[in-house]
Design a protein around this motif. Structure first.
Motif, PDB file in Angstrom:
ATOM      1  N   SER A 159      49.688  48.807  43.709  1.00  0.00           N
ATOM      2  CA  SER A 159      49.946  47.810  44.754  1.00  0.00           C
ATOM      3  C   SER A 159      48.663  47.312  45.412  1.00  0.00           C
ATOM      4  N   ASN A 160      47.550  47.960  45.127  1.00  0.00           N
ATOM      5  CA  ASN A 160      46.257  47.533  45.660  1.00  0.00           C
ATOM      6  C   ASN A 160      45.200  47.904  44.645  1.00  0.00           C
ATOM      7  N   TYR A 161      44.360  46.939  44.275  1.00  0.00           N
ATOM      8  CA  TYR A 161      43.321  47.160  43.275  1.00  0.00           C
ATOM      9  C   TYR A 161      41.981  46.713  43.855  1.00  0.00           C
ATOM     10  N   ASP A 162      41.035  47.638  43.946  1.00  0.00           N
ATOM     11  CA  ASP A 162      39.695  47.367  44.473  1.00  0.00           C
ATOM     12  C   ASP A 162      38.683  47.727  43.391  1.00  0.00           C
ATOM     13  N   PRO A 163      38.042  46.728  42.756  1.00  0.00           N
ATOM     14  CA  PRO A 163      37.136  47.007  41.639  1.00  0.00           C
ATOM     15  C   PRO A 163      35.812  47.649  42.035  1.00  0.00           C
ATOM     16  N   GLY A 164      35.569  47.878  43.323  1.00  0.00           N
ATOM     17  CA  GLY A 164      34.342  48.552  43.735  1.00  0.00           C
ATOM     18  C   GLY A 164      33.365  47.613  44.404  1.00  0.00           C
ATOM     19  N   ASP A 165      32.145  48.069  44.543  1.00  0.00           N
ATOM     20  CA  ASP A 165      31.097  47.322  45.225  1.00  0.00           C
ATOM     21  C   ASP A 165      29.878  47.153  44.334  1.00  0.00           C
ATOM     22  N   ALA A 166      29.079  46.154  44.672  1.00  0.00           N
ATOM     23  CA  ALA A 166      27.786  45.935  44.025  1.00  0.00           C
ATOM     24  C   ALA A 166      26.707  45.974  45.106  1.00  0.00           C
TER      25      ALA A 166
END
Length: 177
Positions: A142-149
């Motif tokens: 229900s929530n997708y966070d691909p991360g940070d750069a």
């Protein structure tokens, strides 16, 4: 009754007893991610809480008193963290699973039979035995966070995916029915 000694000699002794469970001996796998290698998810999983459940409360008032009864069970969402490997399809597998619920290209929301999956969390003792398992039913992202750069950083990319679940069943070997 007073204690005869104030020692921890009974914990982790030579003959065994009170071996602590470690948080780092757990695997998460999911079944039915069509056309994708499930080992990618299992090997990329890095952390997340164990499944939590609650039982609702039904109160019946009678005269000047209240009696309480078990209500509807609910299961908390599970925020999970995965390592994003350059040579593996972790990000793609998780994004595709997320898009099974709602495809942003077509604007269509899928049927639950298409996006809900079953999985299993298995926790092992430090010797690979004494497994504890949770069967996860009806899971979807229900929530997708691909991360940070970060050009200044050297940390690895972590993907966070929140699993919304229908049910989590703790399966100890001596579960009573």
């Amino acid at each position: 009754m007073p204690l005869d000694t104030l020692t921890a000699d009974h914990i982790g002794q030579v003959g065994g007893g009170f071996e602590p469970q470690r948080t780092n001996n757990i695997l998460f796998n999911v079944t039915g991610l069509a056309g994708n290698d499930n080992d990618v998810i299992t090997l990329s999983f890095t952390s997340g809480p164990l499944p939590k459940s609650n039982i609702g409360l039904v109160e019946v008032r009678y005269l000047n008193q209240i009696r309480k009864f078990a209500g509807t069970p609910t299961y908390d969402d599970i925020p999970m963290v995965f390592n994003d490997y350059v040579d593996q399809e972790t990000a793609t597998v998780l994004a595709n699973w997320f898009y099974l619920a709602h495809n942003p290209l077509t604007g269509k929301t899928a049927l639950a039979s298409q996006y809900k999956k079953n999985g299993r969390m298995t926790m092992y003792g430090p010797n690979g035995e004494f497994d504890r398992e949770w069967e996860i039913q009806g899971a979807w992202i229900s929530n997708y966070d691909p991360g940070d750069a970060d050009h200044e950083g050297e940390d690895r990319v972590r993907i966070t995916a929140t699993l919304t679940i229908d049910k989590a069943i703790f399966l100890p070997s001596n579960l009573s029915s």
